[in-house]
Design a protein around this motif. Structure first.
Motif, PDB file in Angstrom:
ATOM      1  N   ASN A   1      -0.768  -6.196   4.585  1.00 55.10           N
ATOM      2  CA  ASN A   1      -0.069  -5.523   3.489  1.00 55.10           C
ATOM      3  C   ASN A   1       1.199  -4.822   3.967  1.00 55.10           C
TER       4      ASN A   1
ATOM      5  N   LEU B   1       0.834  -1.197   0.000  1.00 55.12           N
ATOM      6  CA  LEU B   1       0.000   0.000   0.000  1.00 55.12           C
ATOM      7  C   LEU B   1       0.871   1.250   0.000  1.00 55.12           C
TER       8      LEU B   1
ATOM      9  N   SER C   1      -4.768   0.038  -7.016  1.00 56.53           N
ATOM     10  CA  SER C   1      -4.647  -0.980  -5.972  1.00 56.53           C
ATOM     11  C   SER C   1      -5.852  -1.908  -6.077  1.00 56.53           C
TER      12      SER C   1
ATOM     13  N   THR D   1      -6.911  -3.851  -3.010  1.00 55.96           N
ATOM     14  CA  THR D   1      -7.674  -3.029  -2.069  1.00 55.96           C
ATOM     15  C   THR D   1      -9.094  -2.825  -2.575  1.00 55.96           C
TER      16      THR D   1
END
Length: 173
Positions: free
Chosen positions: A64, A2, A113, A116
């Motif tokens: 993450n 991230l 992402s 995510t």
């Protein structure tokens, strides 16, 4: 992995979920004072569910290799002038949660992402149900009007809400 912007936003949402639990706990206490134990039970389950959501965010951030950042939880503010006002406050709060989740999903897309975004899909779907369930209670309370009998029926119905558990879909992300 991230990036910093996404990590900060996920941390903010984790803390917001904890804050949401605190709001629902305050609403439960207000409903207890109104002698509506079933309504209070419903709100306590809602508080428990928000803590589960916070834990899901916590685990995702940690999984993450990002840093979990805890923040202060503000004192809950809501209208406790009556059972209908409390549930309308809950719906207003759920709409805020929905908006925040949508912004998180947009941020995940902006940052490419996709993991995510996939993670947030659970919450996007969950919010539709959250708003619907609170709206149904509001609709019933409005139909009940000033009928104490109807209010007691609704209170009894809400007492049957099952305890919150972590969703299987969220455990796999």
């Amino acid at each position: 992995m991230l990036n910093g912007e996404l990590t900060a936003a996920l941390n903010d949402q984790m803390v917001f979920e904890i804050s949401s639990a605190y709001i629902y706990l305050g609403m439960a206490a207000a409903l207890e004072r109104m002698n509506l134990p079933g309504c209070a039970h419903w709100m306590r389950i809602q508080a428990d569910e928000e803590l589960i959501h916070a834990d899901i965010f916590y685990r995702y951030i940690n999984d993450n290799s990002a840093a979990v950042e805890l923040q202060a939880i503000p004192k809950p503010e809501f209208d406790s002038s009556g059972v209908l006002a409390v549930f309308k406050g809950a719906l207003k709060h759920e709409k805020i949660v929905t908006s925040r989740i949508d912004k998180l999903a947009a941020l995940a897309m902006k940052n490419n992402s996709f993991a995510t975004l996939n993670f947030l899909n659970f919450f996007v779907t969950e919010q539709v149900q959250e708003e619907k369930s609170v709206q149904e209670i509001i609709d019933q309370l409005e139909l009940a009007g000033n009928s104490k009998e109807a209010l007691l029926f609704i209170d009894n119905k809400l007492a049957a809400r099952a305890a919150a558990t972590a969703p299987a879909a969220a455990a796999t992300v």
